[in-house]
Motif scaffolding. Structure first.
Motif, PDB file in Angstrom:
ATOM      1  N   LEU A   1       0.830  -1.206   0.000  1.00 20.99           N
ATOM      2  CA  LEU A   1       0.000   0.000   0.000  1.00 20.99           C
ATOM      3  C   LEU A   1       0.865   1.257   0.000  1.00 20.99           C
ATOM      4  CD1 LEU A   1      -2.819  -1.029   2.507  1.00 20.99           C
ATOM      5  CD2 LEU A   1      -2.999  -0.820   0.028  1.00 20.99           C
ATOM      6  N   GLN A   2       1.993   1.212   0.690  1.00 23.47           N
ATOM      7  CA  GLN A   2       2.912   2.347   0.669  1.00 23.47           C
ATOM      8  C   GLN A   2       3.526   2.511  -0.717  1.00 23.47           C
ATOM      9  OE1 GLN A   2       5.836   2.099   3.828  1.00 23.47           O
ATOM     10  NE2 GLN A   2       4.311   1.499   5.347  1.00 23.47           N
ATOM     11  N   TRP A   3       3.907   1.398  -1.331  1.00 16.64           N
ATOM     12  CA  TRP A   3       4.486   1.464  -2.675  1.00 16.64           C
ATOM     13  C   TRP A   3       3.489   2.010  -3.682  1.00 16.64           C
ATOM     14  CZ3 TRP A   3       6.331  -4.279  -2.181  1.00 16.64           C
ATOM     15  CH2 TRP A   3       7.429  -4.330  -1.298  1.00 16.64           C
ATOM     16  N   MET A   4       2.204   1.775  -3.413  1.00 21.42           N
ATOM     17  CA  MET A   4       1.159   2.283  -4.313  1.00 21.42           C
ATOM     18  C   MET A   4       0.883   3.766  -4.099  1.00 21.42           C
ATOM     19  SD  MET A   4      -0.189  -0.158  -6.308  1.00 21.42           S
ATOM     20  CE  MET A   4      -1.900   0.280  -6.594  1.00 21.42           C
ATOM     21  N   GLY A   5       1.600   4.372  -3.145  1.00 19.31           N
ATOM     22  CA  GLY A   5       1.418   5.794  -2.877  1.00 19.31           C
ATOM     23  C   GLY A   5       0.359   6.096  -1.844  1.00 19.31           C
ATOM     24  N   GLY A   6      -0.042   5.072  -1.074  1.00 20.75           N
ATOM     25  CA  GLY A   6      -1.065   5.276  -0.060  1.00 20.75           C
ATOM     26  C   GLY A   6      -0.581   6.135   1.096  1.00 20.75           C
ATOM     27  N   LYS A   7      -1.428   7.014   1.567  1.00 22.10           N
ATOM     28  CA  LYS A   7      -1.094   7.852   2.711  1.00 22.10           C
ATOM     29  C   LYS A   7      -1.161   7.029   3.996  1.00 22.10           C
ATOM     30  CE  LYS A   7      -2.713  12.063   0.443  1.00 22.10           C
ATOM     31  NZ  LYS A   7      -3.644  13.219   0.487  1.00 22.10           N
ATOM     32  N   PRO A   8      -0.576   7.538   5.102  1.00 29.56           N
ATOM     33  CA  PRO A   8      -0.521   6.755   6.343  1.00 29.56           C
ATOM     34  C   PRO A   8      -1.883   6.266   6.826  1.00 29.56           C
ATOM     35  CG  PRO A   8       0.964   8.625   6.493  1.00 29.56           C
ATOM     36  CD  PRO A   8       0.204   8.782   5.210  1.00 29.56           C
ATOM     37  N   ASP A   9      -2.935   7.079   6.676  1.00 33.92           N
ATOM     38  CA  ASP A   9      -4.254   6.635   7.157  1.00 33.92           C
ATOM     39  C   ASP A   9      -4.781   5.481   6.297  1.00 33.92           C
ATOM     40  OD1 ASP A   9      -4.548   8.242   4.921  1.00 33.92           O
ATOM     41  OD2 ASP A   9      -6.422   9.175   5.605  1.00 33.92           O
ATOM     42  N   LEU A  10      -4.519   5.507   4.989  1.00 32.76           N
ATOM     43  CA  LEU A  10      -4.965   4.421   4.127  1.00 32.76           C
ATOM     44  C   LEU A  10      -4.189   3.146   4.431  1.00 32.76           C
ATOM     45  CD1 LEU A  10      -5.993   4.544   0.467  1.00 32.76           C
ATOM     46  CD2 LEU A  10      -4.219   2.914   1.081  1.00 32.76           C
ATOM     47  N   VAL A  11      -2.876   3.282   4.674  1.00 30.37           N
ATOM     48  CA  VAL A  11      -2.054   2.106   4.996  1.00 30.37           C
ATOM     49  C   VAL A  11      -2.514   1.487   6.307  1.00 30.37           C
ATOM     50  CG1 VAL A  11       0.273   1.312   5.558  1.00 30.37           C
ATOM     51  CG2 VAL A  11      -0.067   2.981   3.712  1.00 30.37           C
ATOM     52  N   ALA A  12      -2.780   2.331   7.304  1.00 26.54           N
ATOM     53  CA  ALA A  12      -3.220   1.822   8.610  1.00 26.54           C
ATOM     54  C   ALA A  12      -4.570   1.123   8.512  1.00 26.54           C
ATOM     55  CB  ALA A  12      -3.300   2.971   9.608  1.00 26.54           C
ATOM     56  N   ALA A  13      -5.468   1.675   7.701  1.00 20.70           N
ATOM     57  CA  ALA A  13      -6.814   1.108   7.592  1.00 20.70           C
ATOM     58  C   ALA A  13      -6.849  -0.145   6.729  1.00 20.70           C
ATOM     59  CB  ALA A  13      -7.775   2.153   7.016  1.00 20.70           C
ATOM     60  N   GLY A  14      -5.904  -0.250   5.806  1.00 16.58           N
ATOM     61  CA  GLY A  14      -6.014  -1.319   4.816  1.00 16.58           C
ATOM     62  C   GLY A  14      -5.021  -2.452   4.903  1.00 16.58           C
ATOM     63  N   SER A  15      -4.018  -2.377   5.785  1.00 14.43           N
ATOM     64  CA  SER A  15      -2.968  -3.401   5.824  1.00 14.43           C
ATOM     65  C   SER A  15      -3.520  -4.787   6.111  1.00 14.43           C
ATOM     66  CB  SER A  15      -1.906  -3.030   6.865  1.00 14.43           C
ATOM     67  OG  SER A  15      -1.211  -1.865   6.478  1.00 14.43           O
ATOM     68  N   THR A  16      -4.349  -4.903   7.134  1.00 14.86           N
ATOM     69  CA  THR A  16      -4.904  -6.210   7.496  1.00 14.86           C
ATOM     70  C   THR A  16      -5.811  -6.742   6.387  1.00 14.86           C
ATOM     71  OG1 THR A  16      -4.820  -5.697   9.849  1.00 14.86           O
ATOM     72  CG2 THR A  16      -6.286  -7.485   9.171  1.00 14.86           C
ATOM     73  N   TYR A  17      -6.635  -5.872   5.844  1.00 20.50           N
ATOM     74  CA  TYR A  17      -7.554  -6.286   4.785  1.00 20.50           C
ATOM     75  C   TYR A  17      -6.782  -6.792   3.570  1.00 20.50           C
ATOM     76  CZ  TYR A  17     -10.984  -5.881   0.993  1.00 20.50           C
ATOM     77  OH  TYR A  17     -11.792  -6.140  -0.085  1.00 20.50           O
ATOM     78  N   LEU A  18      -5.738  -6.069   3.151  1.00 23.46           N
ATOM     79  CA  LEU A  18      -4.972  -6.480   1.986  1.00 23.46           C
ATOM     80  C   LEU A  18      -4.247  -7.802   2.255  1.00 23.46           C
ATOM     81  CD1 LEU A  18      -3.974  -5.963  -0.861  1.00 23.46           C
ATOM     82  CD2 LEU A  18      -2.128  -4.566   0.077  1.00 23.46           C
ATOM     83  N   GLU A  19      -3.735  -7.973   3.478  1.00 23.53           N
ATOM     84  CA  GLU A  19      -3.094  -9.239   3.830  1.00 23.53           C
ATOM     85  C   GLU A  19      -4.072 -10.401   3.669  1.00 23.53           C
ATOM     86  OE1 GLU A  19      -1.232 -11.378   7.822  1.00 23.53           O
ATOM     87  OE2 GLU A  19      -1.243  -9.187   7.681  1.00 23.53           O
ATOM     88  N   LEU A  20      -5.301 -10.213   4.122  1.00 23.15           N
ATOM     89  CA  LEU A  20      -6.318 -11.257   3.986  1.00 23.15           C
ATOM     90  C   LEU A  20      -6.654 -11.511   2.516  1.00 23.15           C
ATOM     91  CD1 LEU A  20      -8.688 -10.149   6.898  1.00 23.15           C
ATOM     92  CD2 LEU A  20      -7.136 -12.105   6.886  1.00 23.15           C
TER      93      LEU A  20
END
Length: 449
Positions: A113-132
């Protein structure tokens, strides 16, 4: 009467695939609508995750596509022991790939998500979901091999039933686990991720039950064949070529989206609405393309090259009729359809304009899928890979840059580039199909690797 029998045979194979692919598209749309109540940030997370998963699937989808056409040839030539052996080899490859996907999701979900240019709030909200989502994709890659086998032997109905079962479970559990309904815990966005994993797992279990159950009575699927490294090399080579074809197109579409993003919120929103609507035209193209692979591959296996060529043509004709009817409906009701997606008048008007422009042009995307399916059936995978790579990177991406950034044609320029690419790709593959001497086509053998 002969023509009607041929068309009936095609429709009996194509319609279940169409229902299966449409169900998958609807599931993604419905799930996005359901989690949309969690806020704009969550919608962004799901949107970015979908892009990532689309590219991961494209990169490794060649495993299922290759087993589809190889088994179709073996089925037609009455050499199903070899088809079973190849399926086991493909399952082994997909298991290795699945483990790699799981490892990557576990270790680098947030980093992506960081490599995709996601901001810190998007990375925090989406890390678990993307892992799943990575975990679910690993399961889905194995299931895709089973579906390739089912379609290869002409059993698209079983593939459809399993797909619908898995997708219905995903929809129900997304609602239940996201919002804590039906006695389930309230997990928020991760709940939607768990729902996809469970749906994929149920789908895989159903595939395994059919493959080692009813299919065993027809093809002795429980008799594990000896490992043949030449067959494994063949699977790897064919999967690589077809995966590269899909991946080059998915990456170029991602770059296309980046160019559209520069135009602002309204053009980006209209682009996404138009692509979502046009995806309902992509589904019949995929379905009839898959049918062409089955029929052409089986006839090549039976050593009836003229019938193989004719089957591909009939499939393309039927698929084209379907797309022309769909395009007419989109042309007439573009405004009304766009209005179902958004209440923003400016977005809806632009989206409707893009839909009307592409209503009949989508026939060229159909040509690509129909005739690429036929070329897969004869094993001409190298040409498909080369055509995709050359036209994606030497035509599509440069044209999009030229029309959007240099000529300032805005959204219209982006879609002119898209359909110029699809037109060139469709005509290129169609010409290749009809210039191929089907009497010179031979069954794909491991010794050729």
């Amino acid at each position: 009467m002969l023509l009607l029998r041929e068309w009936k045979k095609i429709l009996l194979l194509a319609l279940p695939s169409l229902f299966a692919f449409t169900t998958q598209t609807l599931t993604g749309t419905i799930n996005l609508i359901m989690v949309g109540d969690l806020g704009a940030l969550i919608i962004a997370v799901v949107g970015v995750s979908n892009i990532i998963m689309y590219n991961v699937f494209a990169a490794f989808s060649g495993i299922g596509h290759s087993i589809n056409y190889l088994v179709a040839q073996n089925y037609g030539s009455n050499e199903m022991p070899k088809g079973i052996q190849r399926t086991y080899m493909a399952l082994f490859v997909s298991l290795i790939v699945g483990l790699l996907i799981v490892s990557f999701g576990w270790s680098a979900g947030g980093l992506v998500l960081q490599w995709m240019g996601g901001k810190p709030d998007l990375v925090a909200a989406g890390s678990t979901y993307l892992e799943l989502r990575f975990y679910a994709m690993a399961i889905g890659m194995i299931s895709f091999v089973f579906h390739g086998f089912f379609r290869g032997v002409g059993d698209t109905r079983t593939s459809m039933i399993i797909s619908i079962l898995a997708n219905v479970i995903m929809i129900v559990l997304t609602y239940a686990l996201t919002y804590g309904e039906l006695g389930m815990p309230r997990l928020g966005l991760p709940g939607a991720g768990y729902a996809i994993i469970i749906g994929e797992a149920v789908g895989l279990a159903a595939c395994m039950a059919v493959f080692w159950g009813p299919m065993h009575r027809r093809f002795a699927t429980r008799q594990r064949p000896a490992t043949d490294w030449r067959e494994l090399a063949l699977i790897g080579k064919e999967s690589g070529k077809l995966g590269m074809m899909e991946f080059s197109m998915s990456i170029s579409m991602y770059i296309f989206t980046l160019f559209v993003m520069q135009l602002g919120t309204v053009p980006l929103a209209a682009n996404e609405v138009a692509l979502s609507i046009m995806s309902f035209g992509f589904m019949p193209a995929f379905a009839f393309g898959s049918t062409a692979t089955i029929l052409v591959g089986q006839e090549i296996g039976r050593k009836r090259p003229s019938d193989a060529r004719r089957a591909g043509t009939h499939t393309a004709v039927l698929g084209s009729i379907f797309l022309l009817l769909l395009g007419t409906a989109e042309l007439i009701w573009a405004q009304d359809i766009a209005g179902l997606y958004t209440k923003d008048r400016e977005v809806a008007e632009l989206a409707a304009f893009l839909i009307q422009v592409s209503a009949y042009l989508q026939i060229f995307d159909g040509f690509f899928n129909f005739y690429a399916g036929g070329l897969r059936g004869i094993g001409d995978t190298a040409f498909l890979m080369k055509a995709s790579l050359v036209l994606s990177w030497l035509m599509f991406v440069p044209l999009t840059y030229l029309f959007v950034n240099v000529l300032d044609l805005a959204s219209m320029g982006a879609w002119l580039a898209l359909y110029s690419f699809l037109t060139a790709l469709g005509l290129t593959v169609m010409i290749r199909y009809y210039r191929t001497d089907f009497h010179e086509v031979k069954l794909k053998e491991a010794s050729a690797v």
